[in-house]
Design an enzyme around this catalytic site. Structure first.
Site, short mmCIF file in Angstrom:
data_model
loop_
_atom_site.label_atom_id
_atom_site.label_comp_id
_atom_site.label_asym_id
_atom_site.label_seq_id
_atom_site.Cartn_x
_atom_site.Cartn_y
_atom_site.Cartn_z
N LYS A 24 41.87 47.94 -12.44
CA LYS A 24 41.88 47.48 -11.06
C LYS A 24 40.45 48.33 -10.85
O LYS A 24 40.01 48.25 -9.02
CB LYS A 24 43.20 47.48 -9.94
CG LYS A 24 43.03 47.52 -8.70
CD LYS A 24 44.27 48.18 -7.90
CE LYS A 24 43.98 48.62 -7.09
NZ LYS A 24 43.66 49.71 -6.20
N ASN A 25 41.42 49.77 -10.40
CA ASN A 25 40.56 50.66 -9.93
C ASN A 25 39.14 51.38 -10.58
O ASN A 25 38.30 51.49 -9.83
CB ASN A 25 40.92 52.05 -9.92
CG ASN A 25 41.73 52.03 -8.92
OD1 ASN A 25 42.47 51.19 -7.59
ND2 ASN A 25 42.87 52.97 -8.73
N CYS A 119 46.35 51.29 1.28
CA CYS A 119 48.13 52.05 1.04
C CYS A 119 48.37 52.47 1.56
O CYS A 119 47.26 54.10 2.10
CB CYS A 119 48.06 52.48 -0.24
SG CYS A 119 48.37 51.00 -1.47
N ARG A 124 44.85 59.73 3.92
CA ARG A 124 43.25 59.62 2.93
C ARG A 124 42.22 59.98 3.70
O ARG A 124 41.64 58.84 4.52
CB ARG A 124 44.10 58.00 2.86
CG ARG A 124 44.94 58.11 2.10
CD ARG A 124 45.03 56.31 1.23
NE ARG A 124 44.29 56.91 0.08
CZ ARG A 124 44.30 55.99 -0.95
NH1 ARG A 124 45.51 54.98 -0.37
NH2 ARG A 124 43.60 55.75 -1.97
N ASP A 313 49.04 57.86 -9.79
CA ASP A 313 49.13 56.26 -9.27
C ASP A 313 50.62 56.07 -9.86
O ASP A 313 50.87 55.15 -10.49
CB ASP A 313 48.20 55.53 -9.98
CG ASP A 313 47.47 55.31 -8.49
OD1 ASP A 313 47.40 55.87 -7.49
OD2 ASP A 313 46.25 55.02 -9.13
N ARG A 406 48.18 43.19 -5.36
CA ARG A 406 47.26 43.40 -5.46
C ARG A 406 46.37 44.27 -5.99
O ARG A 406 45.44 44.73 -6.49
CB ARG A 406 47.11 45.26 -3.70
CG ARG A 406 46.64 44.39 -2.40
CD ARG A 406 46.82 45.11 -1.79
NE ARG A 406 45.80 46.44 -2.31
CZ ARG A 406 45.60 47.17 -2.30
NH1 ARG A 406 47.16 48.53 -1.76
NH2 ARG A 406 44.82 48.06 -2.93
C1 EPZ Z 1 41.99 56.61 -5.37
O1 EPZ Z 1 42.01 56.69 -4.36
C2 EPZ Z 1 42.62 55.23 -6.02
N1 EPZ Z 1 41.81 53.72 -4.68
C3 EPZ Z 1 44.14 55.45 -5.91
O2 EPZ Z 1 44.47 54.66 -6.39
C4 EPZ Z 1 44.30 57.01 -6.48
O3 EPZ Z 1 45.54 57.05 -6.04
C5 EPZ Z 1 43.39 58.07 -6.06
O4 EPZ Z 1 41.96 57.56 -6.35
C6 EPZ Z 1 44.03 59.23 -6.78
O5 EPZ Z 1 43.67 59.20 -8.08
C7 EPZ Z 1 41.00 53.03 -5.61
O6 EPZ Z 1 40.70 53.91 -7.23
C8 EPZ Z 1 40.60 51.92 -4.96
P1 EPZ Z 1 40.88 60.43 -3.84
P2 EPZ Z 1 40.94 57.19 -3.48
O7 EPZ Z 1 39.54 60.52 -2.64
O8 EPZ Z 1 39.86 57.38 -3.77
C9 EPZ Z 1 41.60 64.06 -0.04
C10 EPZ Z 1 46.28 52.82 -6.18
O9 EPZ Z 1 47.36 52.67 -6.16
N2 EPZ Z 1 40.74 63.49 0.17
O10 EPZ Z 1 40.47 60.96 -4.86
O11 EPZ Z 1 41.37 57.29 -1.61
C11 EPZ Z 1 42.60 62.87 0.22
O12 EPZ Z 1 43.40 62.49 1.33
C12 EPZ Z 1 45.48 53.75 -5.27
O13 EPZ Z 1 46.03 52.24 -7.24
C13 EPZ Z 1 39.66 64.04 1.54
O14 EPZ Z 1 40.30 65.37 1.50
O15 EPZ Z 1 41.62 58.69 -3.00
C14 EPZ Z 1 43.22 62.72 -1.72
O16 EPZ Z 1 44.39 64.04 -0.75
C15 EPZ Z 1 45.91 54.54 -4.39
N3 EPZ Z 1 38.66 63.69 1.75
C16 EPZ Z 1 42.87 63.37 -2.65
O17 EPZ Z 1 41.66 63.86 -1.72
C17 EPZ Z 1 37.88 62.49 0.89
O18 EPZ Z 1 36.61 62.54 1.91
C18 EPZ Z 1 42.37 62.24 -3.73
O19 EPZ Z 1 41.84 61.50 -3.15
C19 EPZ Z 1 38.72 61.69 0.34
C20 EPZ Z 1 39.50 62.67 -0.51
#
Ligand code: EPZ
Length: 427
Positions: A24-25, A119, A124, A313, A406
């Protein structure tokens, strides 16, 4: 709208073979990335899930021509693109639509995008995405009243960008835009998740030059144009982990096919620590993992980390599993705040979980969970409740399964084939 839920008659040992779907991701990044080709790309092994369907509709709203069948194959042709404004509700209701920022900025040098929802797991923010686009020379404006981000650039120029947090989304998004920037971009402190590497491989198939994906530093040499290609998405790491955990939680014996075992090392290690046997194999056609559990799980401590650490996840499904462990387990969530919404639901099933603070849960194992009416709050919380329902005694009804749809392809069909009693109900 009709409400749907899963009814699970728990306590059945999962046995047999299950085949994992496309990731998915990876899919939700590669579909928007395909816009960069400016001509037709054909994607294979896409999972038949709601997020993929939603992205198809979003691309069509932009004028992109999309042909999609449930055989997992999607043809995307962005030569028909008519607008760089993606402002519909479909866009804002799906987090992965933020990849349109990098894709449209890269190809068209302008984009107006409704900010992502998705989600409910913490705040985020997207500040790292914005930082990256600005470093490439884009003007980025956040319209917080209307929840819109606008970006434009006369030209994009390669830059050195150090991410302040390791972010999957920011790494991929900036990679997309940088593919079409002038000169070299160096991204440091990047995410190393399997889907980051898959997106990089796809970009390279389109003629991009992305080096180092899977390490801490990615170097991208921008190209004036990319071209169409065919590409097959990798197997889903999180679906694999969900089935591994479900197998262990039901004291089962399950062969999980079409997997990449190295992606699963953190999960395999934790399951083995808890008493499961995890056997890696190759049947000549596919790699597989076999998970066998013959005892009550031993308690373990789990800390979520960026890849190759234990994936956030799978934190929620893992917690459901540990509810029936033989002692006290600790789960420390370090990636997202507020990713414990499943705790309240597991407690309804008799689980003994205390929250030490917002990121640490203590799970005191009980003999067995018992069936209850429970509500998913997000995708992986839903997966957690499914694991709990499969392991529990009695009947569990899991509500809000639109979250589960989803991200999991044919979930009830796959579980039924393994001997679970799970059916989709509606009213
Ligand atoms: C991706 O989300 C995945 N989603 C998520 O999967 C997954 O949980 C996550 O990566 C972590 O592995 C998709 O790929 C569509 P991040 P993403 O940016 O990219 C902080 C699922 O259930 N951050 O790696 O949104 C953020 O708040 C989903 O399949 C900032 O501070 O996650 C978090 O604490 C849910 N500023 C950390 O980084 C930013 O600009 C990691 O988030 C971006 C992120």
């Amino acid at each position: 709208m009709q409400k749907e839920w899963y009814e699970i008659k728990g306590g059945k040992r999962l046995e047999g073979t299950v085949t994992i779907s496309g990731a998915k991701n990876a899919a939700v990044a590669i579909i928007p990335a395909a816009i960069l080709a400016g001509e037709a790309c054909v994607l294979e092994n896409l999972p038949f899930i709601q997020d993929v369907q939603s992205l198809k509709e979003i691309l069509e709203e932009l004028g992109v021509t999309v042909d999609y069948t449930d055989g997992g194959c999607m043809r995307i042709n962005s030569s028909t693109l008519t607008t760089t404004k993606a402002l519909s509700e479909a866009v804002s209701s799906m987090r992965a639509s933020y990849y349109l920022l990098g894709a449209l900025l890269g190809l068209c040098h302008e984009v107006e995008l409704a900010l992502p929802g998705g989600c409910v797991i913490g705040a985020r923010p997207i500040d790292q995405h914005v930082k990256g686009m600005r470093a490439l020379g884009a003007e980025v404006e956040l319209d917080c009243d209307r929840n819109i981000v606008r970006a434009r650039a006369d030209k994009l120029v390669g830059a050195e960008i150090f991410f302040d947090v390791v972010s999957v989304g920011a790494t991929i998004n900036v990679m997309l835009a940088a593919c079409m920037a002038e000169g070299m971009t160096v991204l440091s402190n990047v995410a190393k998740e399997p889907h980051v590497v898959d997106v990089a491989n796809f970009l390279n198939m389109m003629g991009a030059s992305v080096r180092g994906a899977g390490t801490d530093v990615i170097r991208i040499t921008g190209k004036p144009r990319l071209h169409g290609c065919g590409y097959a998405i990798i197997p889903d790491q999180i679906e694999t982990g969900t089935f591994m955990i479900a197998a262990a939680a039901t004291a089962g014996d399950v062969i999980i096919k079409n997997v990449i075992p190295t992606h699963m090392e953190a999960v395999s290690a934790k399951l083995m620590e808890s008493g499961a046997r995890v056997i890696e194999g190759d049947d000549g056609r596919d790699f597989y993992l076999r998970v066998i559990m013959n005892e009550r799980p031993r308690p373990i401590n789990v800390k979520t980390l960026p890849y190759p650490g234990f994936p956030t996840d799978l934190q929620q499904p893992m917690m459901a599993y540990l509810c029936a462990a033989n002692g006290l387990s600790t789960i420390n969530e370090t990636i997202f705040e507020n990713r414990f919404n499943h705790v309240r639901e597991l407690r309804r099933m008799g689980a003994s979980i205390s929250l030490k603070d917002a990121s640490t849960a203590r799970v005191k194992g009980i003999n067995a969970l018992r069936g209850a009416e429970i509500y998913a709050s997000d995708l992986r919380a839903g997966a957690s409740l499914i694991v709990a329902g499969l392991a529990a005694s009695g009947t569990t009804c899991v509500h809000n399964i639109q979250f589960i749809d989803r991200g999991y392809e044919y979930l009830e069909k796959k579980l039924t084939a393994l001997g679970a009693e799970i059916s989709r109900k509606m009213k």
